[in-house]
Design an enzyme around this catalytic site. Sequence first.
Site, mmCIF file in Angstrom:
data_model
loop_
_atom_site.group_PDB
_atom_site.id
_atom_site.type_symbol
_atom_site.label_atom_id
_atom_site.label_comp_id
_atom_site.label_asym_id
_atom_site.label_seq_id
_atom_site.Cartn_x
_atom_site.Cartn_y
_atom_site.Cartn_z
ATOM 1 C CG PHE A 132 47.945 35.576 46.409
ATOM 2 C CD1 PHE A 132 49.011 35.884 47.512
ATOM 3 C CD2 PHE A 132 47.066 36.521 46.477
ATOM 4 C CE1 PHE A 132 48.583 36.463 48.546
ATOM 5 C CE2 PHE A 132 46.497 37.215 47.665
ATOM 6 C CZ PHE A 132 47.491 37.303 48.645
ATOM 7 C CG ASP A 216 41.363 32.293 43.784
ATOM 8 O OD1 ASP A 216 40.591 33.302 43.122
ATOM 9 O OD2 ASP A 216 42.243 32.357 44.551
ATOM 10 C CE LYS A 245 42.244 40.627 43.594
ATOM 11 N NZ LYS A 245 42.985 41.645 44.117
HETATM 12 N N1 PLP Z 1 42.817 35.194 45.284
HETATM 13 C C1 PLP Z 1 43.237 35.656 44.074
HETATM 14 C C2 PLP Z 1 43.859 34.973 43.061
HETATM 15 C C3 PLP Z 1 43.827 36.952 44.295
HETATM 16 O O1 PLP Z 1 44.196 37.907 43.241
HETATM 17 C C4 PLP Z 1 43.442 37.504 45.594
HETATM 18 C C5 PLP Z 1 44.018 39.117 45.666
HETATM 19 O O2 PLP Z 1 44.777 39.766 45.161
HETATM 20 C C6 PLP Z 1 43.127 36.858 46.593
HETATM 21 C C7 PLP Z 1 42.453 35.699 46.345
HETATM 22 C C8 PLP Z 1 42.634 37.552 47.967
HETATM 23 O O3 PLP Z 1 41.626 38.440 47.908
HETATM 24 P P1 PLP Z 1 41.232 39.470 49.105
HETATM 25 O O4 PLP Z 1 42.586 40.449 48.869
HETATM 26 O O5 PLP Z 1 39.898 39.998 48.708
HETATM 27 O O6 PLP Z 1 41.479 38.741 50.499
#
Ligand code: PLP
Length: 381
Positions: A132, A216, A245
Amino acid sequence: MSLTALQEIESDHVVPSYARYPVEVVRGEGTRMWDSEGVEYLDFLSGISVLNVGHCHPAVVAAVRDQVGRLTHTTNLFYTEPSMRLAQRLADSSLGGKVLFVNSGTEANEAALKLVRKAKPRGEVVVFHGAFHGRTYGSLSATPQESKQAPFAPLVPGFVAIEPTVAALDAAVHEGTAAVLMEPIQGESGVHPLSDELLLAARAACDRVGAALVFDEIQTGMGRTGTLWAYEQTPVVPDALTTAKGLGGGLPIGALVTGPRLADVFQPGDHGSTFAGGPLVAAAANAAFDVLEDPELLAHVVEQGERLRGRLEQLGVANVRGRGLMVGFDVADAPGLARRLLTEQRLVVNATGPTEVRLLPALVVTADEVDEAVARIAAVL
Ligand code: PLP
């Protein structure tokens, strides 16, 4: 205003893209939050790993109070000290290159995707099933989940989604590959650490074809796994990482952090954002950073993570997994368990799928709170 009144406003005026619990949250402190009826909840979700320092950490509150009356915004046409200081700390604590601020996780990945394409024009990006990376078009195109992608086709071209195996990786990466993008521990799909073997293979494959390895660390970073960055516990160092986050101590900020090789790929005009890295969010992030980089706190994360997993194993729940305070386990009905924990036990957890439960407590959680959470889980199992 009553909860019923809020629900009526939602039904009339709010785009129905979220399924909310029938709870109005009015206050948070540390690992606890309270609803409008005064009911106290033990929060083992932390706003999905945003509140790594806990709700309303006094240092973050003080930093925001101090900054908000002086300067909240000026754009990136000017310098501000909180922003430059945060960039330096992010780079020094990780890949030693340069930092680009954004406002969220998905934007951090958008920046990373543009960066790797600029570094290797028209190159493909290899991503993993179960990943994700966000919901804007680039990040969504990097998130190979049918239910999330299908309604929004056509997606951005140039993404190759593979199973997280060495064989699939070796077959997918070629001279035309710009990057391999991966979460070292897949979070939204239920806390699944990718193996060291796969990470090493990704590093080797990227080196072989001159592609960028991008981690990520939006969920795994900022101390969540017991080191400031999850990659520190792996045998590889990526060429770039993304964070968001927990970075802002509760305020919205994200960042792309590069290693030296990719540090000067973007030039003025290539990417930007009106709000990004503003002095208010950067002041909050610096205060959170002070808390999260403390080796004692990081050792505490390791210890409490082991305690939490140990207690869950004693309970007999299946497939207890994770690193630090990023913990998952399996049950027959995860959404049902999360709902009962909330309503009957006042414990906030999250179901990432039909059978997978995720726990992401604040990193300041105490041993007693860990035991209390597990006792509440035991009570409904
Ligand atoms: N990447 C990862 C691993 C995530 O867990 C999340 C959100 O849960 C995102 C990207 C996306 O972040 P945002 O909700 O701040 O756009």
